[in-house]
Scaffold this motif. Sequence first.
Motif, short mmCIF file in Angstrom:
data_model
loop_
_atom_site.label_atom_id
_atom_site.label_comp_id
_atom_site.label_asym_id
_atom_site.label_seq_id
_atom_site.Cartn_x
_atom_site.Cartn_y
_atom_site.Cartn_z
N UNK A 1 5.43 23.16 8.60
CA UNK A 1 6.88 23.11 8.50
C UNK A 1 7.39 21.92 9.51
N UNK A 2 8.07 21.10 8.89
CA UNK A 2 8.26 19.99 9.70
C UNK A 2 9.39 20.19 10.48
N UNK A 3 9.64 19.48 11.42
CA UNK A 3 10.88 19.48 12.52
C UNK A 3 12.12 18.83 11.80
N UNK A 4 13.32 19.43 12.08
CA UNK A 4 14.42 18.80 11.51
C UNK A 4 14.86 17.65 12.69
N UNK A 5 15.54 16.85 12.20
CA UNK A 5 16.22 15.61 13.07
C UNK A 5 16.84 16.15 13.96
N UNK A 6 17.44 17.08 13.69
CA UNK A 6 18.58 17.71 14.90
C UNK A 6 17.72 18.15 16.12
N UNK A 7 18.14 17.91 17.26
CA UNK A 7 17.56 18.17 18.28
C UNK A 7 18.27 18.54 19.50
N UNK A 8 17.68 19.46 20.45
CA UNK A 8 18.63 19.62 21.79
C UNK A 8 17.63 19.63 22.87
N UNK A 9 18.51 19.15 23.94
CA UNK A 9 17.53 18.84 25.17
C UNK A 9 17.33 20.04 25.93
N UNK A 10 16.25 20.69 25.78
CA UNK A 10 16.00 22.10 26.57
C UNK A 10 14.58 21.82 27.76
N UNK A 11 14.37 23.07 28.35
CA UNK A 11 13.18 23.06 29.25
C UNK A 11 12.05 23.66 28.26
N UNK A 12 10.81 23.37 29.09
CA UNK A 12 9.74 24.10 28.71
C UNK A 12 9.92 25.66 28.25
N UNK A 13 10.59 26.07 29.35
CA UNK A 13 10.79 27.62 29.44
C UNK A 13 11.30 28.16 27.98
N UNK A 14 12.40 27.33 28.04
CA UNK A 14 13.45 27.58 26.59
C UNK A 14 12.70 27.31 25.46
N UNK A 15 11.91 26.40 25.27
CA UNK A 15 11.08 26.15 24.04
C UNK A 15 10.18 27.32 23.79
N UNK A 16 9.46 27.95 24.70
CA UNK A 16 8.65 29.15 24.67
C UNK A 16 9.78 30.16 23.88
N UNK A 17 10.82 30.37 24.77
CA UNK A 17 11.73 31.69 24.16
C UNK A 17 12.08 31.37 23.02
N UNK A 18 12.51 30.28 22.48
CA UNK A 18 12.99 29.80 21.15
C UNK A 18 11.99 30.16 20.12
N UNK A 19 10.60 29.90 20.48
CA UNK A 19 9.55 29.93 19.62
C UNK A 19 9.21 31.07 19.23
N UNK A 20 9.40 32.18 20.34
CA UNK A 20 9.18 33.59 20.17
C UNK A 20 10.31 34.33 19.39
N UNK A 21 11.61 33.85 19.68
CA UNK A 21 12.51 34.48 19.03
C UNK A 21 12.45 34.07 17.76
N UNK A 22 12.13 32.98 17.38
CA UNK A 22 12.05 32.57 15.81
C UNK A 22 11.02 33.39 15.18
N UNK A 23 9.86 33.46 15.82
CA UNK A 23 8.84 34.30 15.20
C UNK A 23 9.35 35.84 14.91
N UNK A 24 9.95 36.49 15.87
CA UNK A 24 10.45 37.69 15.91
C UNK A 24 11.11 37.94 14.64
N UNK A 25 12.05 36.88 14.38
CA UNK A 25 13.18 37.15 13.28
C UNK A 25 12.46 37.04 12.06
N UNK A 26 11.32 36.07 11.87
CA UNK A 26 10.47 35.62 10.76
C UNK A 26 9.67 36.84 10.28
#
Length: 658
Positions: free
Chosen positions: A332-357
């Motif tokens: 699943x390719x990353x989109x061009x749109x990005x946001x500057x975030x911390x390492x900890x935020x990336x983990x949280x986002x990844x978990x949240x996306x997985x929980x939604x999916x």
Amino acid sequence: MNFEEFQVEDSIKLGLYKAMLKPRMIEEKMLILLRQGKISKWFSGIGQEAISVGVTTALETNEYILPMHRNLGVFTTRKIPLHRLFSQWQGKLGGFTKGRDRSFHFGTQDFKIIGMISHLGPQMGVADGIALAHKLRKEKRVTAVFTGEGATSEGDFHEALNVAAVWDLPVLFCVENNGYGLSTPTNEQFKCEHIADKGIGYGMESHSIDGNNILEVYTKVNELCIDIRKNPRPVLLEFKTFRMRGHEEASGTKYVPEELMEAWASKDPLENYTTYLRGLGLLNEKEEQIHREEITNEIEENLQRAFQEEPIIPVLSNEIGDVHQKFDYNEVKPLIHKRNIRFVDAISQGLKSAMEKHDNLVIMGQDVAEYGGVFKITDGFVEAFGKERVRNTPICESAIVSAAMGLSINGMKSVMEMQFADFASTGFNPIVNYLAKSHYRWGEKADVVIRMPCGGGVGAGPFHSQTNEAWFTKTPGLKVVYPAFPSDAKGLLATAIEDANPVLFFEHKGLYRSIYEDVPVNNYTLPFGKANVLKSGQDITIVSYGAGVHWALETLEKHPGIDADLLDLRTLQPLDTESIYTSVRKTGKLIILQEDSLFGGVASDISALVMENCFPYLDGPIKRVASLDTPIPFNTLLEQQYLPKERFEKELLELLAF
């Protein structure tokens, strides 16, 4: 033996008799085959058939049961084809483990039986996970798990009972108290009068049952199962019984007083029950003979089928290929749109996306619910997904790892957070012996991700700072991921959750809030086993992962004249050896930087692999740079000395000058 007080239909009474007779006759045959050398080992349940048969008969066929060594009656009552059992015991391909494990160390989803491992205790936590999946799906089902009196001394027993009680899980904990753990009598194993007393401390309903009375076993268990399906809760059942033969046949029974053997021989569950049925007129000598002949014929026919099966011919690709469940990576390719975030935020986002999916994904860990975890990665998750799917756990890593395995067995996914990677030591057994080995042994996936906050540099001392990936990289069956950047962390976490194999996901605490990066906002995946080449050069190859990557980058910035290949491994199992080899063949020099202590670490294996595969290309010795071979100290200056960051610069310059 009192059978009269139990009201059971005549058809069920006869069914229980035949169900006990079959495992008894199979065992008698197996003991003959053992003496003939046609099977290698046998754990006898003679004299204990009433427990296995009674419990299994009371359960519905779609309810899971987790048996032990002496529970042949579970398998036969579930009507597993005998030729498959016989092939299993002879190490044939027609068994359930392709010759890779023995006796009852197997499971089969077709019959909802989940086999044991020799370490005994973890299967009780697995039962918790299976029951939790039923409860989350609002399925009115019971899970039954067996253990012996000896295993009630294991920590896993207490952890599993505690979790089941706190979560009101519909589990029957069936303890066969047969008087001895191998040769150690119960009075040398525990002080309480009855094993059932152990349930009191967990606020759990408990019962002691005559395990040699088939009608008492069946009636009580059936009554409990009917009620538990309506009112989910755990129940501890102690079955008073006796082991009439050795722990396994080679052990013998010389340590048992003769008068005790005689007393229990008089309580034989099959003989006494047969006499009872004769007295009722439900069974006569002719009918007994017919039943025995039918079973004898079934045994002989299936034995011949197993005997005629060809011996296993080892095929290397099959052995290697079955260590993991096949995983078809879906990019699943990353989109061009990005946001500057911390390492900890990336983990949280990844978990949240997985929980939604994945609506079948459960997050478990200490303080992960309302508190949001000690690093606040799951902050707000309870509001988004509810407490059923974001679960605080008691402090019992072993039971929760095992419960995660149970969730996987029962069709769910889980992410477990080790509050600190150091604490994996108290969950080590189920990780390396259950999760890692299940697919190779009997084809069962372990759809589990264990998050491992790790690493030093934050003054957390010896018990909160280890980077202990080498504990797991050497265990076949486990995948080990260790990202260094937020974008990698998010993409690799998504892949880890998609992968139905067990994944240890290392997250360096020192990077959580110190490293920022432009990260794609969408949910995307990254492949395992593919290193990231951060810099390209001709003079030297630098290989690292985790915080070591950032130390290497800082060193190269300090020395802009160094023309280096810098490889961020990202995953350690699988390891991208080809990228390492390609770089070394180009540069001729290799230095490996790891935060883990030196001896026995990942760098040692990379060094050996390069020596074996790239030796002609080397223009200098391979350098390994790592932390000191000591525990991690708390004091800031001592910790700086412990970590390899400063030593790396010195070793790099020396190797370049070689």
